[in-house]
Enzyme design. Structure first.
Site, mmCIF file in Angstrom:
data_model
loop_
_atom_site.group_PDB
_atom_site.id
_atom_site.type_symbol
_atom_site.label_atom_id
_atom_site.label_comp_id
_atom_site.label_asym_id
_atom_site.label_seq_id
_atom_site.Cartn_x
_atom_site.Cartn_y
_atom_site.Cartn_z
ATOM 1 N N ASP A 115 0.824 -1.215 0.000
ATOM 2 C CA ASP A 115 0.000 0.000 0.000
ATOM 3 C C ASP A 115 0.856 1.261 0.000
ATOM 4 O O ASP A 115 2.012 1.255 0.452
ATOM 5 C CB ASP A 115 -0.875 0.047 1.264
ATOM 6 C CG ASP A 115 -2.057 -0.902 1.196
ATOM 7 O OD1 ASP A 115 -2.088 -1.764 0.291
ATOM 8 O OD2 ASP A 115 -2.942 -0.779 2.065
ATOM 9 N N HIS B 11 3.878 -2.159 3.100
ATOM 10 C CA HIS B 11 3.833 -0.784 2.578
ATOM 11 C C HIS B 11 5.086 -0.476 1.759
ATOM 12 O O HIS B 11 6.199 -0.610 2.263
ATOM 13 C CB HIS B 11 3.716 0.218 3.728
ATOM 14 C CG HIS B 11 2.426 0.092 4.482
ATOM 15 N ND1 HIS B 11 2.252 -0.833 5.477
ATOM 16 C CD2 HIS B 11 1.244 0.749 4.353
ATOM 17 C CE1 HIS B 11 1.012 -0.737 5.944
ATOM 18 N NE2 HIS B 11 0.371 0.217 5.286
ATOM 19 N N HIS C 121 -5.297 9.664 -0.069
ATOM 20 C CA HIS C 121 -5.166 8.871 1.156
ATOM 21 C C HIS C 121 -5.906 9.514 2.324
ATOM 22 O O HIS C 121 -5.425 9.526 3.470
ATOM 23 C CB HIS C 121 -3.695 8.648 1.522
ATOM 24 C CG HIS C 121 -3.477 7.394 2.320
ATOM 25 N ND1 HIS C 121 -3.421 7.397 3.692
ATOM 26 C CD2 HIS C 121 -3.332 6.099 1.959
ATOM 27 C CE1 HIS C 121 -3.220 6.161 4.126
ATOM 28 N NE2 HIS C 121 -3.163 5.350 3.087
ATOM 29 N N HIS D 37 -6.224 3.201 -4.132
ATOM 30 C CA HIS D 37 -6.090 3.460 -2.691
ATOM 31 C C HIS D 37 -6.428 4.937 -2.408
ATOM 32 O O HIS D 37 -5.859 5.527 -1.495
ATOM 33 C CB HIS D 37 -4.670 3.116 -2.250
ATOM 34 C CG HIS D 37 -4.508 2.899 -0.772
ATOM 35 N ND1 HIS D 37 -5.370 2.136 -0.015
ATOM 36 C CD2 HIS D 37 -3.559 3.331 0.101
ATOM 37 C CE1 HIS D 37 -4.960 2.132 1.242
ATOM 38 N NE2 HIS D 37 -3.871 2.855 1.350
#
Ligand SMILES: [Zn+2]
Length: 235
Positions: A48, A193, A103, A99
């Site tokens: 991510d 991540h 964010h 995503h």
């Protein structure tokens, strides 16, 4: 199961909706794929918050060298900043997921800003990569009914995760590797991540450095890394 127990404890006294908001695989706001088959030895790697100038190339190098497929949930503004890295991930055959654009934590937002966040990233991924993204993952897993509506309108499926290892914390690669090794189980969707959702220059080199060892440990334990697309076909 520690994470689940803590999550449920923290949610005591809160409504079901609140629990679903903070629990990434909760089905209340639409179906979520949080794990693959419990039989067999399949694992699914997800990254991510990229792309990121330092971590993403190193992660792509390791995945290529070891022939491992992965899914990258990219932040729209990071894709605009590092389009060549996003293209490289796509060209390597990895799944590219949405995503959001910035964010933002979606659970406290209303329908219009939520749809802007999803649709904006959708447009960036389509325009820059020429792909039709199929998977969405909410920042921090936080959702509400408007997220579900936007996901449905854009034709996405939601991917949760089976476990994360807090690799965003300042911990050494050996610790990230150890945490993953301890939590491996059949069908696990692993959350790591390759970027920082808020800071495009965030340092995720520890995750990149841990990745070859993570893959080695999993293979030694008899696991095989699989493309997440096979979960979409099954569901
Ligand atoms: Zn994120």
């Amino acid at each position: 199961m520690l994470e689940v127990a803590v999550g449920l404890g923290a949610a005591a006294g809160m409504g079901l909706g609140a629990l679903a908001t903070y629990y990434p695989n909760a089905p209340l706001f639409g179906p979520v794929i949080g794990r693959g088959p419990r039989t067999g030895r399949s694992l699914y790697l997800t990254f991510d918050d990229g792309p990121n100038a330092d971590a993403t190339p190193a992660i792509l190098d390791a995945l290529e060298r070891l022939s491992v497929p992965a899914t990258f949930f990219m932040v729209g503004t990071h894709v605009l900043r590092f389009p060549a890295l996003a293209e490289r991930a796509r060209n390597a055959g990895h799944e590219i997921g949405n995503h959001t654009t910035h964010h933002r934590k979606l659970h406290r937002l209303g329908p219009r800003p939520i749809h802007r966040e999803l649709a904006g990233a959708d447009r960036i991924l389509r325009d820059r990569l020429g792909t039709t993204p199929r998977l969405f993952r909410a920042p921090h897993g936080y959702r509400n009914p408007w997220v579900t509506r936007s996901v449905d309108r854009l034709g996405y499926r939601v991917l949760g995760w089976t476990f994360g290892v807090w690799d965003s914390d300042p911990i050494p690669p050996a610790e990230i590797r150890r945490r993953v090794r301890r939590r491996l189980k059949p069908g696990a969707v692993i959350l790591l991540h390759d970027g920082d959702g808020y800071d495009p220059a965030g340092d995720r080199r520890a995750t990149a450095a841990a990745l070859p060892g993570i893959i080695e440990d999993a293979r030694q334990a008899g696991y095989e890394f699989r493309p997440v697309s096979e979960l979409l076909a099954a569901g």
